[in-house]
Design a protein around this motif. Structure first.
Motif, PDB file in Angstrom:
ATOM      1  N   LYS A  66       4.568   7.323  -1.350  1.00  0.00           N
ATOM      2  CA  LYS A  66       3.483   6.821  -0.518  1.00  0.00           C
ATOM      3  C   LYS A  66       2.642   8.000  -0.058  1.00  0.00           C
ATOM      4  O   LYS A  66       3.155   8.957   0.525  1.00  0.00           O
ATOM      5  CB  LYS A  66       4.050   6.068   0.695  1.00  0.00           C
ATOM      6  N   TYR A  83      -1.047   9.079   1.972  1.00  0.00           N
ATOM      7  CA  TYR A  83      -2.226   8.721   2.763  1.00  0.00           C
ATOM      8  C   TYR A  83      -3.239   9.822   2.513  1.00  0.00           C
ATOM      9  O   TYR A  83      -3.003  10.956   2.909  1.00  0.00           O
ATOM     10  CB  TYR A  83      -1.885   8.622   4.242  1.00  0.00           C
ATOM     11  N   ARG A 101       8.305   0.392   6.738  1.00  0.00           N
ATOM     12  CA  ARG A 101       7.141  -0.440   6.400  1.00  0.00           C
ATOM     13  C   ARG A 101       7.116  -0.780   4.906  1.00  0.00           C
ATOM     14  O   ARG A 101       6.729  -1.872   4.510  1.00  0.00           O
ATOM     15  CB  ARG A 101       5.844   0.254   6.816  1.00  0.00           C
ATOM     16  N   ALA A 141       9.603  -3.430   4.387  1.00  0.00           N
ATOM     17  CA  ALA A 141       9.120  -4.702   4.949  1.00  0.00           C
ATOM     18  C   ALA A 141       8.014  -5.320   4.094  1.00  0.00           C
ATOM     19  O   ALA A 141       7.687  -6.496   4.253  1.00  0.00           O
ATOM     20  CB  ALA A 141       8.615  -4.483   6.366  1.00  0.00           C
ATOM     21  N   LEU A 160       4.992  -4.158   4.271  1.00  0.00           N
ATOM     22  CA  LEU A 160       3.764  -3.999   5.058  1.00  0.00           C
ATOM     23  C   LEU A 160       2.900  -2.874   4.501  1.00  0.00           C
ATOM     24  O   LEU A 160       1.712  -2.787   4.797  1.00  0.00           O
ATOM     25  CB  LEU A 160       4.105  -3.698   6.523  1.00  0.00           C
ATOM     26  N   SER A 161       3.514  -1.990   3.742  1.00  0.00           N
ATOM     27  CA  SER A 161       2.789  -0.927   3.060  1.00  0.00           C
ATOM     28  C   SER A 161       3.062  -1.041   1.578  1.00  0.00           C
ATOM     29  O   SER A 161       4.184  -1.365   1.184  1.00  0.00           O
ATOM     30  CB  SER A 161       3.282   0.450   3.518  1.00  0.00           C
ATOM     31  N   ARG A 162       2.058  -0.774   0.784  1.00  0.00           N
ATOM     32  CA  ARG A 162       2.240  -0.825  -0.671  1.00  0.00           C
ATOM     33  C   ARG A 162       2.527   0.579  -1.191  1.00  0.00           C
ATOM     34  O   ARG A 162       1.840   1.523  -0.804  1.00  0.00           O
ATOM     35  CB  ARG A 162       0.969  -1.349  -1.335  1.00  0.00           C
ATOM     36  N   SER A 188      10.795 -15.254   0.660  1.00  0.00           N
ATOM     37  CA  SER A 188       9.974 -14.911   1.814  1.00  0.00           C
ATOM     38  C   SER A 188       9.842 -16.124   2.748  1.00  0.00           C
ATOM     39  O   SER A 188       9.749 -17.246   2.267  1.00  0.00           O
ATOM     40  CB  SER A 188       8.627 -14.472   1.269  1.00  0.00           C
ATOM     41  N   PRO A 189       9.811 -16.003   4.047  1.00  0.00           N
ATOM     42  CA  PRO A 189       9.953 -14.778   4.794  1.00  0.00           C
ATOM     43  C   PRO A 189      11.340 -14.666   5.451  1.00  0.00           C
ATOM     44  O   PRO A 189      11.559 -15.244   6.486  1.00  0.00           O
ATOM     45  CB  PRO A 189       8.876 -14.924   5.863  1.00  0.00           C
ATOM     46  N   ILE A 235      12.727 -11.712   6.196  1.00  0.00           N
ATOM     47  CA  ILE A 235      12.832 -10.354   6.720  1.00  0.00           C
ATOM     48  C   ILE A 235      12.465 -10.416   8.196  1.00  0.00           C
ATOM     49  O   ILE A 235      11.534 -11.118   8.577  1.00  0.00           O
ATOM     50  CB  ILE A 235      11.887  -9.391   5.955  1.00  0.00           C
ATOM     51  N   LEU A 238      11.557  -7.920  11.542  1.00  0.00           N
ATOM     52  CA  LEU A 238      11.166  -6.539  11.860  1.00  0.00           C
ATOM     53  C   LEU A 238      11.171  -6.331  13.362  1.00  0.00           C
ATOM     54  O   LEU A 238      10.528  -7.072  14.105  1.00  0.00           O
ATOM     55  CB  LEU A 238       9.757  -6.251  11.300  1.00  0.00           C
ATOM     56  N   ALA A 252       9.724  -3.872  15.693  1.00  0.00           N
ATOM     57  CA  ALA A 252       8.777  -2.757  15.743  1.00  0.00           C
ATOM     58  C   ALA A 252       9.167  -1.822  16.884  1.00  0.00           C
ATOM     59  O   ALA A 252       9.861  -2.221  17.817  1.00  0.00           O
ATOM     60  CB  ALA A 252       7.377  -3.293  15.947  1.00  0.00           C
ATOM     61  N   LYS A 310       7.379  -0.369  19.293  1.00  0.00           N
ATOM     62  CA  LYS A 310       6.849  -0.754  20.612  1.00  0.00           C
ATOM     63  C   LYS A 310       6.263  -2.144  20.532  1.00  0.00           C
ATOM     64  O   LYS A 310       5.218  -2.343  19.912  1.00  0.00           O
ATOM     65  CB  LYS A 310       5.782   0.243  21.056  1.00  0.00           C
ATOM     66  N   PRO A 364       4.145  -5.109  21.864  1.00  0.00           N
ATOM     67  CA  PRO A 364       3.035  -5.146  22.829  1.00  0.00           C
ATOM     68  C   PRO A 364       3.235  -6.180  23.936  1.00  0.00           C
ATOM     69  O   PRO A 364       3.884  -7.203  23.720  1.00  0.00           O
ATOM     70  CB  PRO A 364       1.830  -5.506  21.959  1.00  0.00           C
ATOM     71  N   ARG A 388       7.138 -19.086  10.576  1.00  0.00           N
ATOM     72  CA  ARG A 388       8.204 -18.731   9.622  1.00  0.00           C
ATOM     73  C   ARG A 388       8.672 -19.935   8.816  1.00  0.00           C
ATOM     74  O   ARG A 388       9.485 -19.799   7.909  1.00  0.00           O
ATOM     75  CB  ARG A 388       9.415 -18.167  10.356  1.00  0.00           C
ATOM     76  N   ILE A 394       4.769 -10.356   8.777  1.00  0.00           N
ATOM     77  CA  ILE A 394       6.190 -10.581   8.466  1.00  0.00           C
ATOM     78  C   ILE A 394       6.538 -12.063   8.639  1.00  0.00           C
ATOM     79  O   ILE A 394       7.170 -12.668   7.781  1.00  0.00           O
ATOM     80  CB  ILE A 394       7.087  -9.713   9.393  1.00  0.00           C
ATOM     81  N   HIS A 395       6.091 -12.657   9.756  1.00  0.00           N
ATOM     82  CA  HIS A 395       6.428 -14.054  10.015  1.00  0.00           C
ATOM     83  C   HIS A 395       5.721 -14.995   9.017  1.00  0.00           C
ATOM     84  O   HIS A 395       6.302 -15.982   8.586  1.00  0.00           O
ATOM     85  CB  HIS A 395       6.074 -14.444  11.451  1.00  0.00           C
ATOM     86  N   ASP A 436      -2.599  -2.147   3.201  1.00  0.00           N
ATOM     87  CA  ASP A 436      -1.435  -1.982   4.079  1.00  0.00           C
ATOM     88  C   ASP A 436      -1.729  -2.629   5.419  1.00  0.00           C
ATOM     89  O   ASP A 436      -2.898  -2.712   5.834  1.00  0.00           O
ATOM     90  CB  ASP A 436      -1.169  -0.491   4.328  1.00  0.00           C
ATOM     91  N   ALA A 437      -0.672  -3.073   6.082  1.00  0.00           N
ATOM     92  CA  ALA A 437      -0.849  -3.542   7.460  1.00  0.00           C
ATOM     93  C   ALA A 437      -1.235  -2.335   8.315  1.00  0.00           C
ATOM     94  O   ALA A 437      -0.864  -1.198   7.994  1.00  0.00           O
ATOM     95  CB  ALA A 437       0.437  -4.160   7.964  1.00  0.00           C
TER      96      ALA A 437
END
Lengths: 317, 236
Positions: free
Chosen positions: A26, A28, A62, A65, A67-69, A82-83, A85, A87, A89, A91, A93, A110, B76-77, B233-234
């Motif tokens: 990966k 960036y 990520r 999960a 969430l990142s390719r 799916s789904p 999984i 997660l 996180a 923090k 919110p 879900r 994810i959900h 990407d998220a």
């Protein structure tokens, strides 16, 4: 913190792989965060990701999960519809919703039916002592309370794979204990887990495998281990640091770490040899200002991880 | 998907970020109807233009309102980034439908028009409002933080596109003959406004042609957003 081997491993039978990263990288822009990594996640297995800040733990989570390719390589989902999984996180919110509103919405998203979601939410909130806060807006919650909601949203619908990014980070000790208990319960249910963690106790009691990351690479993967928890003491003293250094010669770097050097110096020392070190400081003409003990979680986690990494690299090979 | 869309909408409403775009649209509409009587289709043409600008602003603030963690957890959900993107668009569509209905009904209820609105006018005006609202929302899809991290830059580019879309006909008129097709590359806002204004006298095929093209443009933007969302990407 040091790693001790415990036999040849906890898992003897061939594991059912549920998720696989194959030669994944990966980037960036030009910055490489994960480099040619291959990792398999087995059903019911708990993997602890250990490494310094910036070693790629969160990016790896990520990627797992989805969430990142991956920039290169591929993520293969085996037998996960799916789904399934969850997660946690790092923090969560303080959303302008009540736990009830948020969790019901996410549960239905879900694909769960409302009645099942409601009974699951009630059960989890009760176990975490949060049932009386079900209809209170989360914007008023403490970090510990938010982290509990974070966990509940992740375990709803009994995911087959739970990914956790620093699940105990930033929360007070009583909350840590409750979250810890809950994680143990989840592990007991046979959920595969991958967690980025710092806490030796969590790693020891939950992880079947420890993966050490450094600069986006897996430098060590180990099953059957135990991280020895070491208590440290901080010694502050006056006197010529050069003379004291000479006096401390022969005591290894893993036992004593210099934090500050000057008219008033400070060192971290393993408590099992602190009396010996105090004597040597006095022999070197130093005057003790203070001695304080602390739990591993209170000392610099970066330092602890450095020690763990050194032990894992050298100690178990 | 419907549940996630309604959750995202509730989250947006509770963030109060809708205040500025919705407030601006309402102020503009109040100014337009500050006197009466008003011509029906001319007024509807203007309010549909308001809905295009307001829709773009509203969509921009909606798509950027959720924090990175909320987005990650929602994906994810939902199970995939595409389902999340579809939920976002569904939520925006609900807002656009509501605002279109408001813009269409307000002048009628408040008796602001010089004449009774005919069925043909109703049909064309409601289609026009919905199409321009969806188009406005659509032009903002790719200007969220997930695609352009610098929000100031994203705002500036979006504003330029909105201005060019409204003034495309005038800009295209200044171009050499061979380049006049360029106006069709921009969101067909100017064409739509002009068509709505002339819809009482223009041929129905021409009117529905422009409305159809606007829908096609809005659907193409939505399809592109849906397709490309799987390759991003998220937010972190």
């Amino acid at each position: 913190m040091a790693v001790q081997e415990q036999g040849s491993g906890r898992r003897n039978t061939p594991a059912e792989i549920i998720l696989r990263l194959e030669d994944v990288s990966k980037r960036y822009d030009r910055r490489v965060v994960i480099e040619h990594m291959t990792l398999e996640i087995a059903k019911g297995e708990c993997t602890a990701l250990v490494g310094k800040n910036g070693s790629g733990k969160s990016t790896l989570l990520r990627l797992l999960a989805g969430l990142s390719r991956p920039t290169e390589g591929r993520r293969r989902v085996e037998d996960i519809r799916s789904p399934t999984i969850g997660l946690v996180a790092e923090k969560f919110p303080a959303l302008p919703f009540t736990p009830g509103e948020y969790l019901i919405s996410m549960g239905i998203t879900r694909g769960m039916d409302k009645r099942t979601v409601q009974s699951e939410i009630s059960e989890w909130l009760k176990r975490l002592g949060m049932d009386s806060y079900r209809d209170v807006r989360m914007s008023h919650f403490s970090k510990g309370m938010l982290q509990k909601i974070n966990l509940v949203q992740a375990v709803m619908g009994k995911p087959r794979l739970l990914l956790l990014d620093e699940p105990l980070s930033g929360i007070d000790t009583p909350s840590q204990k409750e979250v810890f208990r809950l994680l143990m319960d989840i592990k007991g249910m046979g959920t595969a887990m991958v967690m980025s963690v710092h806490e030796p106790e969590l790693i020891n009691q939950m992880a079947d495998r420890i993966v050490l990351l450094e600069n986006g690479k897996i430098v060590k993967e180990e099953r059957g281990f135990r991280i020895e928890t070491v208590r440290y003491a901080t010694i502050v003293f006056n006197g010529d640091p050069l003379r004291v250094r000479q006096s401390l010669e022969g005591i290894g770097d893993r036992e004593v770490a210099w934090v500050k050097e000057g008219a008033e110096s400070e060192i971290h020392v393993r408590t099992n040899i602190s009396d010996h070190v105090l004597q040597r400081i006095l022999n070197g003409g130093g005057h003790i200002v203070s001695v304080s003990q602390h739990e591993p979680s209170e000392v610099d986690l970066g330092e602890l991880l450095k020690t763990a990494a050194a032990a894992l690299k050298g100690g178990t090979q | 998907m419907i549940r996630l869309a309604s959750f995202l909408l509730a989250s947006y409403i509770r963030s109060y970020r809708y205040f500025a775009p919705v407030g601006s649209m309402l102020i503009a509409m109040m100014l337009l109807y500050s006197y009466k009587p008003n011509p029906v289709m001319d007024s509807y043409a203007v309010t549909s233009a308001f809905l295009f600008v307001g829709g773009a602003w509203l969509s921009f603030s909606f798509l950027n309102h959720a924090g990175a963690v909320l987005e990650q957890l929602s994906v994810i959900h939902a199970g995939s980034m595409r389902k999340y993107a579809a939920s976002q668009m569904l939520a925006l569509l609900a807002v656009i439908v509501f605002l279109s209905a408001f813009f269409l009904l307000y002048p009628v209820v408040m008796n602001m028009f010089a004449a009774t609105v005919s069925a043909r006018q109703w049909l064309i005006a409601s289609s026009g409002h919905l199409a321009l609202g969806m188009l406005g929302a659509g032009v903002s899809y790719f200007f969220q933080a997930a695609y352009i991290r610098n929000i100031s830059r994203a705002t500036a580019i979006l504003l330029i596109i909105v201005i060019l879309s409204i003034g495309a006909r005038q800009f295209a008129a200044k171009l050499p003959e061979g380049l006049s097709w360029i106006r069709w590359a921009f969101p067909p806002v100017a064409e739509m406004i002009d068509t709505l204004m002339r819809s009482d006298t223009a041929l129905l095929t021409g009117v529905w042609g422009v409305i159809g093209y606007t829908y096609l443009y809005a659907f193409a933007l939505a399809a592109a957003y849906w397709i490309f969302s799987a390759y991003r990407d998220a937010r972190t």
